[in-house]
Design a protein around this motif. Structure first.
Motif, mmCIF file in Angstrom:
data_model
loop_
_atom_site.group_PDB
_atom_site.id
_atom_site.type_symbol
_atom_site.label_atom_id
_atom_site.label_comp_id
_atom_site.label_asym_id
_atom_site.label_seq_id
_atom_site.Cartn_x
_atom_site.Cartn_y
_atom_site.Cartn_z
ATOM 1 N N ASP A 88 0.897 -1.405 0.133
ATOM 2 C CA ASP A 88 -0.136 -0.008 -0.017
ATOM 3 C C ASP A 88 0.973 1.265 -0.028
ATOM 4 O O ASP A 88 0.302 2.395 -0.270
ATOM 5 C CB ASP A 88 -1.162 0.018 1.222
ATOM 6 N N THR A 89 2.006 1.023 0.474
ATOM 7 C CA THR A 89 2.989 2.334 0.272
ATOM 8 C C THR A 89 3.561 2.790 -1.008
ATOM 9 O O THR A 89 4.207 3.883 -1.042
ATOM 10 C CB THR A 89 4.280 2.026 1.168
ATOM 11 N N VAL A 90 3.340 1.963 -1.861
ATOM 12 C CA VAL A 90 3.749 2.274 -3.271
ATOM 13 C C VAL A 90 2.765 2.614 -4.313
ATOM 14 O O VAL A 90 1.963 1.755 -4.556
ATOM 15 C CB VAL A 90 4.691 1.004 -3.787
ATOM 16 N N PRO A 91 2.397 3.962 -4.409
ATOM 17 C CA PRO A 91 1.624 4.297 -5.550
ATOM 18 C C PRO A 91 1.667 3.642 -7.010
ATOM 19 O O PRO A 91 2.673 3.430 -7.305
ATOM 20 C CB PRO A 91 1.696 5.771 -5.876
ATOM 21 N N VAL A 92 0.662 3.194 -7.651
ATOM 22 C CA VAL A 92 0.801 2.733 -8.714
ATOM 23 C C VAL A 92 -0.341 3.367 -9.857
ATOM 24 O O VAL A 92 -1.695 3.060 -9.265
ATOM 25 C CB VAL A 92 0.643 1.055 -8.696
ATOM 26 N N PRO A 112 3.031 5.222 -27.532
ATOM 27 C CA PRO A 112 4.350 5.502 -26.776
ATOM 28 C C PRO A 112 4.044 6.974 -25.934
ATOM 29 O O PRO A 112 4.290 7.114 -24.849
ATOM 30 C CB PRO A 112 5.570 5.675 -27.429
ATOM 31 N N ASP A 113 3.251 7.865 -26.823
ATOM 32 C CA ASP A 113 2.880 9.126 -26.064
ATOM 33 C C ASP A 113 1.933 8.934 -24.948
ATOM 34 O O ASP A 113 2.104 9.532 -23.766
ATOM 35 C CB ASP A 113 2.204 10.032 -27.358
ATOM 36 N N LEU A 114 1.070 8.022 -25.000
ATOM 37 C CA LEU A 114 0.249 7.820 -23.584
ATOM 38 C C LEU A 114 1.047 7.209 -22.552
ATOM 39 O O LEU A 114 0.749 7.566 -21.526
ATOM 40 C CB LEU A 114 -0.948 6.731 -24.116
ATOM 41 N N VAL A 115 1.937 6.397 -22.909
ATOM 42 C CA VAL A 115 2.749 5.694 -21.891
ATOM 43 C C VAL A 115 3.677 6.872 -21.011
ATOM 44 O O VAL A 115 3.927 7.029 -20.092
ATOM 45 C CB VAL A 115 3.795 4.529 -22.424
ATOM 46 N N VAL A 116 4.293 7.575 -22.050
ATOM 47 C CA VAL A 116 5.145 8.679 -21.575
ATOM 48 C C VAL A 116 4.059 9.653 -20.830
ATOM 49 O O VAL A 116 4.648 10.076 -19.743
ATOM 50 C CB VAL A 116 5.864 9.454 -22.716
ATOM 51 N N LYS A 117 3.125 9.889 -21.399
ATOM 52 C CA LYS A 117 2.156 10.844 -20.363
ATOM 53 C C LYS A 117 1.967 10.389 -18.864
ATOM 54 O O LYS A 117 2.114 11.004 -18.077
ATOM 55 C CB LYS A 117 0.939 11.073 -21.152
ATOM 56 N N GLU A 118 1.533 9.247 -19.057
ATOM 57 C CA GLU A 118 1.290 8.573 -17.896
ATOM 58 C C GLU A 118 2.534 8.248 -16.730
ATOM 59 O O GLU A 118 2.261 8.466 -15.558
ATOM 60 C CB GLU A 118 0.559 7.042 -17.760
ATOM 61 N N ILE A 119 3.634 8.039 -17.117
ATOM 62 C CA ILE A 119 5.084 7.958 -16.637
ATOM 63 C C ILE A 119 5.186 9.600 -16.048
ATOM 64 O O ILE A 119 5.336 9.588 -14.686
ATOM 65 C CB ILE A 119 6.229 7.785 -17.466
ATOM 66 N N GLU A 120 4.787 10.571 -16.858
ATOM 67 C CA GLU A 120 5.005 12.080 -16.398
ATOM 68 C C GLU A 120 3.904 12.146 -15.148
ATOM 69 O O GLU A 120 4.299 12.816 -14.096
ATOM 70 C CB GLU A 120 4.640 12.818 -17.583
ATOM 71 N N ASN A 121 2.644 11.795 -15.272
ATOM 72 C CA ASN A 121 1.686 11.855 -14.505
ATOM 73 C C ASN A 121 2.091 10.906 -13.026
ATOM 74 O O ASN A 121 1.867 11.784 -11.950
ATOM 75 C CB ASN A 121 0.241 11.098 -14.814
ATOM 76 N N ALA A 122 2.626 9.878 -13.146
ATOM 77 C CA ALA A 122 3.062 9.017 -12.017
ATOM 78 C C ALA A 122 3.994 9.988 -11.200
ATOM 79 O O ALA A 122 4.110 10.125 -10.321
ATOM 80 C CB ALA A 122 3.585 7.706 -12.652
ATOM 81 N N PHE A 123 5.353 10.365 -12.174
ATOM 82 C CA PHE A 123 6.506 11.234 -11.586
ATOM 83 C C PHE A 123 5.752 12.317 -10.912
ATOM 84 O O PHE A 123 6.171 12.891 -9.687
ATOM 85 C CB PHE A 123 7.368 11.230 -12.441
#
Length: 160
Positions: free
Chosen positions: A90-94, A145-156
């Motif tokens: 639970d301590t790791v957001p995903v 890949p644009d969607l994946v990069v966007k979600e990586i940015e959102n996660a970060f």
């Protein structure tokens, strides 16, 4: 560290998160294998569905793709019964990104089970989210890949 995994690498990500959660500040699992999917009911369905491809692969075991399939099929049941018990901390957001068609585009029942497993995984903690990559097959990273990069940015961004 933000971890990004696709497909079978979702299993590695789940074990890593369970075994060393302090290493991770967050993760993006892209159409990735998730523990809730691999039930005692689903595992035999997957084994049976793969049998024709495994039998064909064994006729040409020197081909790299065939070696991978043969290797993956050996011990599949035991490995996935164990994987089903893995718990994401639970301590790791995903963030979980699903392809619209799922890896089971030819099997509506398995596709629905894939979606339900992802929803179950996400609803297990408040720091998890689910997004569907509209119009994609299981190959989300190469198709969008644009969607994946966007979600990586959102996660970060959510981590800071």
């Amino acid at each position: 560290m933000t971890l990004v995994s696709h497909s079978q690498a979702g299993e590695i990500a789940n074990y890593l998160a369970q075994d060393d959660p302090k290493m991770l500040s967050g993760a993006l699992l892209v159409d990735a294998n998730l523990p809730p999917f691999f039930t005692d009911e689903e595992i035999p369905r997957l084994v049976a569905a793969a049998q024709p491809a495994v039998a064909a692969a064994k006729k040409d075991p020197e081909k790299p793709a065939n070696r991978q399939l043969i290797s993956t099929s050996e011990g599949f049941t035991e490995a996935h019964k164990a994987f089903h018990k893995v718990v994401w901390p639970d301590t790791v957001p995903v963030r979980v990104m699903l392809s619209e068609k799922t890896p089971f585009d030819g099997s509506p029942e398995d596709a629905q089970r894939w979606r339900e497993a992802a929803a179950s995984f996400v609803h297990a903690a408040s720091n998890r989210s689910l997004v569907t990559a509209k119009g994609t097959s299981h190959e989300v990273p190469t198709e969008r890949p644009d969607l994946v990069v966007k979600e990586i940015e959102n996660a970060f961004a959510a981590q800071h």
